[in-house]
Design an enzyme around this catalytic site. Structure first.
Site, PDB file in Angstrom:
ATOM      1  N   TYR A   1       0.821  -1.224   0.000  1.00  0.00           N
ATOM      2  CA  TYR A   1       0.000   0.000   0.000  1.00  0.00           C
ATOM      3  C   TYR A   1       0.852   1.270   0.000  1.00  0.00           C
ATOM      4  O   TYR A   1       0.400   2.311   0.470  1.00  0.00           O
ATOM      5  CB  TYR A   1      -0.949  -0.019   1.201  1.00  0.00           C
ATOM      6  CG  TYR A   1      -2.138  -0.944   1.026  1.00  0.00           C
ATOM      7  CD1 TYR A   1      -3.025  -0.792  -0.045  1.00  0.00           C
ATOM      8  CD2 TYR A   1      -2.390  -1.965   1.942  1.00  0.00           C
ATOM      9  CE1 TYR A   1      -4.118  -1.636  -0.207  1.00  0.00           C
ATOM     10  CE2 TYR A   1      -3.497  -2.809   1.790  1.00  0.00           C
ATOM     11  CZ  TYR A   1      -4.349  -2.636   0.712  1.00  0.00           C
ATOM     12  OH  TYR A   1      -5.442  -3.463   0.559  1.00  0.00           O
TER      13      TYR A   1
ATOM     14  N   ARG B   1     -12.152  -5.456 -11.083  1.00  0.00           N
ATOM     15  CA  ARG B   1     -12.542  -4.268 -10.307  1.00  0.00           C
ATOM     16  C   ARG B   1     -14.065  -4.109 -10.337  1.00  0.00           C
ATOM     17  O   ARG B   1     -14.669  -3.722  -9.343  1.00  0.00           O
ATOM     18  CB  ARG B   1     -11.866  -3.019 -10.867  1.00  0.00           C
ATOM     19  CG  ARG B   1     -10.364  -2.998 -10.697  1.00  0.00           C
ATOM     20  CD  ARG B   1      -9.916  -2.722  -9.288  1.00  0.00           C
ATOM     21  NE  ARG B   1     -10.268  -1.400  -8.818  1.00  0.00           N
ATOM     22  CZ  ARG B   1      -9.796  -0.857  -7.692  1.00  0.00           C
ATOM     23  NH1 ARG B   1      -8.943  -1.537  -6.931  1.00  0.00           N
ATOM     24  NH2 ARG B   1     -10.172   0.332  -7.313  1.00  0.00           N
TER      25      ARG B   1
ATOM     26  N   THR C   1     -14.599   1.017  -3.885  1.00  0.00           N
ATOM     27  CA  THR C   1     -13.801   0.934  -2.653  1.00  0.00           C
ATOM     28  C   THR C   1     -14.705   0.993  -1.417  1.00  0.00           C
ATOM     29  O   THR C   1     -14.550   0.204  -0.479  1.00  0.00           O
ATOM     30  CB  THR C   1     -12.776   2.091  -2.615  1.00  0.00           C
ATOM     31  OG1 THR C   1     -11.971   2.007  -3.781  1.00  0.00           O
ATOM     32  CG2 THR C   1     -11.902   2.020  -1.377  1.00  0.00           C
TER      33      THR C   1
ATOM     34  N   ARG D   1     -18.201  -6.497  -2.915  1.00  0.00           N
ATOM     35  CA  ARG D   1     -18.341  -5.531  -1.813  1.00  0.00           C
ATOM     36  C   ARG D   1     -19.795  -5.097  -1.628  1.00  0.00           C
ATOM     37  O   ARG D   1     -20.229  -4.813  -0.511  1.00  0.00           O
ATOM     38  CB  ARG D   1     -17.425  -4.331  -2.065  1.00  0.00           C
ATOM     39  CG  ARG D   1     -15.939  -4.662  -1.855  1.00  0.00           C
ATOM     40  CD  ARG D   1     -15.048  -3.569  -2.406  1.00  0.00           C
ATOM     41  NE  ARG D   1     -13.642  -3.754  -2.108  1.00  0.00           N
ATOM     42  CZ  ARG D   1     -12.667  -3.051  -2.677  1.00  0.00           C
ATOM     43  NH1 ARG D   1     -12.950  -2.137  -3.596  1.00  0.00           N
ATOM     44  NH2 ARG D   1     -11.410  -3.268  -2.346  1.00  0.00           N
TER      45      ARG D   1
ATOM     46  N   VAL E   1     -15.867   0.859   4.551  1.00  0.00           N
ATOM     47  CA  VAL E   1     -14.675   0.928   3.690  1.00  0.00           C
ATOM     48  C   VAL E   1     -13.452   0.300   4.362  1.00  0.00           C
ATOM     49  O   VAL E   1     -12.588  -0.290   3.702  1.00  0.00           O
ATOM     50  CB  VAL E   1     -14.397   2.388   3.252  1.00  0.00           C
ATOM     51  CG1 VAL E   1     -13.950   3.266   4.418  1.00  0.00           C
ATOM     52  CG2 VAL E   1     -13.376   2.445   2.126  1.00  0.00           C
TER      53      VAL E   1
ATOM     54  N   HIS F   1      -9.215  -7.326  -2.034  1.00  0.00           N
ATOM     55  CA  HIS F   1      -8.334  -6.420  -2.776  1.00  0.00           C
ATOM     56  C   HIS F   1      -8.255  -6.871  -4.228  1.00  0.00           C
ATOM     57  O   HIS F   1      -8.239  -8.069  -4.508  1.00  0.00           O
ATOM     58  CB  HIS F   1      -6.913  -6.436  -2.192  1.00  0.00           C
ATOM     59  CG  HIS F   1      -5.924  -5.765  -3.096  1.00  0.00           C
ATOM     60  ND1 HIS F   1      -5.755  -4.403  -3.115  1.00  0.00           N
ATOM     61  CD2 HIS F   1      -5.107  -6.260  -4.063  1.00  0.00           C
ATOM     62  CE1 HIS F   1      -4.857  -4.090  -4.047  1.00  0.00           C
ATOM     63  NE2 HIS F   1      -4.449  -5.204  -4.633  1.00  0.00           N
TER      64      HIS F   1
HETATM   65  P1  IDP Z   1      -9.242  -0.184  -3.512  1.00  0.00           P
HETATM   66  O1  IDP Z   1      -8.998  -1.314  -2.523  1.00  0.00           O
HETATM   67  O2  IDP Z   1     -10.663  -0.180  -3.986  1.00  0.00           O
HETATM   68  O3  IDP Z   1      -8.257  -0.187  -4.634  1.00  0.00           O
HETATM   69  P2  IDP Z   1      -7.764   2.061  -2.408  1.00  0.00           P
HETATM   70  O4  IDP Z   1      -8.125   3.503  -2.565  1.00  0.00           O
HETATM   71  O5  IDP Z   1      -6.588   1.545  -3.151  1.00  0.00           O
HETATM   72  O6  IDP Z   1      -9.072   1.194  -2.728  1.00  0.00           O
HETATM   73  O7  IDP Z   1      -7.556   1.813  -0.853  1.00  0.00           O
HETATM   74  C1  IDP Z   1      -6.993   0.610  -0.386  1.00  0.00           C
HETATM   75  C2  IDP Z   1      -7.774   0.119   0.792  1.00  0.00           C
HETATM   76  O8  IDP Z   1      -7.653   1.088   1.839  1.00  0.00           O
HETATM   77  C3  IDP Z   1      -9.280  -0.007   0.586  1.00  0.00           C
HETATM   78  O9  IDP Z   1      -9.657  -1.221  -0.045  1.00  0.00           O
HETATM   79  C4  IDP Z   1      -9.781   0.059   2.007  1.00  0.00           C
HETATM   80  O10 IDP Z   1      -9.589  -1.178   2.675  1.00  0.00           O
HETATM   81  C5  IDP Z   1      -8.834   1.082   2.618  1.00  0.00           C
HETATM   82  N1  IDP Z   1      -9.408   2.428   2.585  1.00  0.00           N
HETATM   83  C6  IDP Z   1      -9.573   3.234   1.520  1.00  0.00           C
HETATM   84  N2  IDP Z   1     -10.146   4.397   1.855  1.00  0.00           N
HETATM   85  C7  IDP Z   1     -10.327   4.334   3.199  1.00  0.00           C
HETATM   86  C8  IDP Z   1     -10.883   5.231   4.149  1.00  0.00           C
HETATM   87  O11 IDP Z   1     -11.327   6.346   3.831  1.00  0.00           O
HETATM   88  N3  IDP Z   1     -10.905   4.794   5.444  1.00  0.00           N
HETATM   89  C9  IDP Z   1     -10.426   3.592   5.835  1.00  0.00           C
HETATM   90  N4  IDP Z   1      -9.909   2.717   4.972  1.00  0.00           N
HETATM   91  C10 IDP Z   1      -9.859   3.069   3.650  1.00  0.00           C
HETATM   92 MG    MG Z   2      -6.220   0.168  -4.647  1.00  0.00          MG
END
Ligand code: IDP
Ligand code: MG
Length: 180
Positions: free
Chosen positions: A80, A116, A122, A133, A140, A146
């Site tokens: 990450y 996706r 997300t 999801r 979130v 993932h």
């Molecule tokens: P994605 O998993 O849909 O690609 P990303 O923006 O890459 O989303 O974020 C990675 C992971 O971080 C998300 O799947 C989620 O578990 C966590 N995440 C993203 N935004 C937030 C937030 O606003 N609060 C808490 N966790 C978050």
């Molecule tokens: Mg991501």
């Protein structure tokens, strides 16, 4: 590549040792595109592994690697890295390392983009019913799965989670019923 192929390349083309699945060499484009999918610790705890794998199998994608492991915080910090400035970064790393995950590589035409869509947004609240999801989670910070967001991310993530020899390229018998 020409005619001078290394031994390992030749072995990659056809492994006659495999009885039920002929192994074939794979690139990264077209039907050979790959993505990294992981069932997160909440998905494992909530017994969603079987359903998630079933969705990818039924779609027509091909499983090329899978392992069950508890990832280290260090590995998840790398995974990450792009989000390191986000306020939720530390919590995310803790959550992802808090229990075992199922890490997988799936292959197929447009697998990155399509996965996706299968995952949903997300934020589960923005995810349509019918997506993973959308069907299985509400917050979130506990969004069960993932999936790589681009082919480049997929390549980076697969390198981070798998060794080259853990990716199995095999010829599936249903391929001609999935691709023209
Ligand atoms: P994605 O998993 O849909 O690609 P990303 O923006 O890459 O989303 O974020 C990675 C992971 O971080 C998300 O799947 C989620 O578990 C966590 N995440 C993203 N935004 C937030 C937030 O606003 N609060 C808490 N966790 C978050
Ligand atoms: Mg991501």
């Amino acid at each position: 590549m020409g005619t001078k192929r290394s031994l390992s390349d030749q072995k990659g083309l056809v492994d006659l040792g495999a009885k039920h699945a002929r192994t074939v060499k794979s690139g990264w484009t077209g039907p050979n595109e790959r993505t990294f999918i992981a069932v997160k610790p909440d998905g494992v705890q909530r017994r969603l592994v079987g359903d998630i794998i079933r969705r990818f199998e039924r779609k027509g994608f091909k499983l090329v690697a899978m392992k069950f492991l508890q990832a280290s915080e260090e590995q998840l910090r790398q995974h990450y890295w792009d989000l390191r400035e986000k306020p939720f970064y530390n919590g995310l790393v803790k959550y992802m390392s808090s229990g075992p995950v199922v890490a997988m590589v799936w292959q197929g035409l447009d697998v990155v983009k399509t996965s996706r869509k299968m995952l949903g947004e997300t934020n589960p609240a923005d995810s349509l019913p019918g997506t993973i999801r959308g069907d299985y989670c509400v917050e979130v910070g506990r969004n069960v799965i993932h999936g790589s967001d681009s082919v480049e991310s997929a390549q980076r993530e697969i390198l981070l989670w798998f060794k080259q020899d853990e990716l199995i390229c095999w010829e599936e018998c249903s391929e001609h019923w999935i691709y023209v």
